[in-house]
Design a protein around this motif. Structure first.
Motif, PDB file in Angstrom:
ATOM      1  N   LEU A   1      13.257  16.148 -58.886  1.00 29.23           N
ATOM      2  CA  LEU A   1      12.382  15.249 -58.135  1.00 29.23           C
ATOM      3  C   LEU A   1      13.125  14.427 -57.080  1.00 29.23           C
ATOM      4  O   LEU A   1      12.573  13.482 -56.536  1.00 29.23           O
ATOM      5  CB  LEU A   1      11.631  14.313 -59.085  1.00 29.23           C
ATOM      6  N   THR A   2      14.347  14.765 -56.781  1.00 28.60           N
ATOM      7  CA  THR A   2      15.115  14.011 -55.791  1.00 28.60           C
ATOM      8  C   THR A   2      14.411  14.022 -54.445  1.00 28.60           C
ATOM      9  O   THR A   2      14.170  15.102 -53.881  1.00 28.60           O
ATOM     10  CB  THR A   2      16.522  14.604 -55.638  1.00 28.60           C
ATOM     11  N   PRO A   3      14.042  12.854 -53.898  1.00 25.69           N
ATOM     12  CA  PRO A   3      13.342  12.815 -52.604  1.00 25.69           C
ATOM     13  C   PRO A   3      14.195  13.416 -51.488  1.00 25.69           C
ATOM     14  O   PRO A   3      15.413  13.218 -51.428  1.00 25.69           O
ATOM     15  CB  PRO A   3      13.121  11.319 -52.372  1.00 25.69           C
TER      16      PRO A   3
ATOM     17  N   ASN B   1       8.104  12.651 -52.245  1.00 20.95           N
ATOM     18  CA  ASN B   1       8.234  11.715 -53.373  1.00 20.95           C
ATOM     19  C   ASN B   1       8.618  10.311 -52.933  1.00 20.95           C
ATOM     20  O   ASN B   1       8.939   9.461 -53.766  1.00 20.95           O
ATOM     21  CB  ASN B   1       9.271  12.211 -54.404  1.00 20.95           C
TER      22      ASN B   1
ATOM     23  N   PHE C   1      15.886  12.820 -61.773  1.00 19.74           N
ATOM     24  CA  PHE C   1      15.120  11.853 -60.984  1.00 19.74           C
ATOM     25  C   PHE C   1      16.014  11.127 -59.978  1.00 19.74           C
ATOM     26  O   PHE C   1      15.678  10.029 -59.535  1.00 19.74           O
ATOM     27  CB  PHE C   1      14.460  10.828 -61.912  1.00 19.74           C
TER      28      PHE C   1
ATOM     29  N   CYS D   1      15.042   8.488 -56.979  1.00 23.63           N
ATOM     30  CA  CYS D   1      13.605   8.144 -56.960  1.00 23.63           C
ATOM     31  C   CYS D   1      13.495   6.620 -56.945  1.00 23.63           C
ATOM     32  O   CYS D   1      13.160   5.977 -57.950  1.00 23.63           O
ATOM     33  CB  CYS D   1      12.900   8.735 -58.174  1.00 23.63           C
TER      34      CYS D   1
ATOM     35  N   LEU E   1      10.090   4.783 -57.823  1.00 24.33           N
ATOM     36  CA  LEU E   1       9.484   5.049 -59.128  1.00 24.33           C
ATOM     37  C   LEU E   1       9.647   3.838 -60.036  1.00 24.33           C
ATOM     38  O   LEU E   1      10.765   3.417 -60.323  1.00 24.33           O
ATOM     39  CB  LEU E   1      10.129   6.281 -59.763  1.00 24.33           C
TER      40      LEU E   1
ATOM     41  N   CYS F   1      17.414   5.160 -59.807  1.00 24.48           N
ATOM     42  CA  CYS F   1      15.987   4.823 -59.979  1.00 24.48           C
ATOM     43  C   CYS F   1      15.914   3.303 -60.104  1.00 24.48           C
ATOM     44  O   CYS F   1      15.723   2.752 -61.198  1.00 24.48           O
ATOM     45  CB  CYS F   1      15.421   5.514 -61.216  1.00 24.48           C
TER      46      CYS F   1
END
Length: 324
Positions: free
Chosen positions: A52-54, A78, A98, A101, A104, A124
């Motif tokens: 999910l790494t932007p 994301n 993640f 993120c 998030l 995160c």
């Protein structure tokens, strides 16, 4: 790219495995999103490295578009994702799953996610709220999250028997300071949260150990607002709460009824406010102040509740005045 319907919008790159589907790459344009529980009749069991790494380029693999309607092609990165629900069938998150993120804040998942790779939650920076559905082994997951994230955490545990617990883990900071004359680094911990983030035995949460940290925390420098929330949620959802711990938390709130009432008004939590009104003793000035704030916040339901409580405790007929 194969297209399937879903409750949110996702572009995915997947790999079909013997046990289920691994998501190798995932991007959404939604702020609140839930990854699909299954794809093509197979359960989603894994998130791959940097899944999910932007801003990460789409890797090679089987591409899937999950959609619930028209979307803007420019928004798949994301970058706006704040609230994510993971699949119930998910078992592992690989390295840096993640990573970066940064927006998030809330993660919703089951305690069946048993493997977390290195740096899975690195950077995160806003992630502090967890909703965990428990199957009886929640301690292993919660112990990992509490140790990995030293910031203040707000954790809701929902057990299989329907019981709910909400726990605040206060923040702590680990600092290494260079000691030049001695040619080494000094390790220091500041903040009252270190014990809370490590109140686990064999990776299982101990409510008793958690509650026993309360008095020591009050004896050191701590965040009063955080302490108020911690005491409130333990009283509100008293899972395995002893009589002694209940009295300790009540004593703290009894000294701060106005602060607790203001916090609940700000949350628009009328159910919680009702619980607070019947739990604590109140004086006229505090109730009057809360009534004024409820008017300012245009909260008629809370105002009606406060006025009723004010009338019950201090009937106006007992205070008579006469003008001559």
């Amino acid at each position: 790219m194969e297209r399937v319907s879903g409750v949110n919008n996702w572009k995915l790159v997947i790999r079909r495995e013997a046990a289920g589907v691994a998501i190798l790459w995932a991007a959404t344009c939604d702020a609140e999103a839930a990854l699909p529980d299954e794809l093509f009749g197979l359960p989603v069991t894994a998130l791959g490295d940097h899944a999910l790494t932007p801003g990460r380029p789409m890797p090679e693999g089987e591409e899937v578009l999950v959609t619930c309607g028209p979307v803007n092609e420019e928004d798949w990165d994301n970058g706006a994702l704040t609230d994510l629900t993971l699949p119930d069938s998910l078992e592992r998150v690989e390295d840096y799953g993640f990573f970066n993120c940064r927006t998030l804040k809330t993660l919703r998942l089951r305690d069946t996610v048993r493997y977390w790779g290195g740096g899975a939650l690195m950077n995160c920076r806003a992630l502090d709220t967890f909703h965990i559905t428990c199957t009886g082994e929640e301690g292993e997951l919660l112990a990992y999250l509490a140790e990995e994230l030293p910031r203040e955490l707000d954790v809701t545990l929902t057990r299989a028997d329907g019981q709910t617990a909400r726990l605040i883990f206060p923040e702590y900071v680990e600092v290494y300071e260079e000691n030049c004359p001695a040619h080494h680094f000094d390790y220091n911990i500041s903040g009252a949260g270190y014990g809370y983030h490590h109140c686990f035995y064999r990776k299982q949460l101990s409510f008793k150990a958690y509650d026993e940290l309360w008095r020591p925390m009050l004896g050191m420098e701590h965040d009063e607002d955080c302490a108020l929330r911690l005491a409130w949620w333990r009283l509100r959802y008293p899972v395995e709460l002893t009589e002694q711990a209940e009295n300790d938390y009540l004593d703290f709130l009894r000294q701060r009824p106005l602060a607790a009432g203001r916090w609940l008004l700000g949350r628009r939590d009328t159910e919680g406010l009702q619980f607070l009104l019947r739990t604590l003793d109140w004086d006229r000035d505090d109730l009057t102040a809360l009534c004024g704030e409820a008017r300012e916040q245009d909260s008629p339901e809370a105002l009606a509740m406060l006025l009723e409580e004010q009338h019950r405790r201090f009937p106006s007929g007992l205070d008579k005045s006469f003008d001559l």
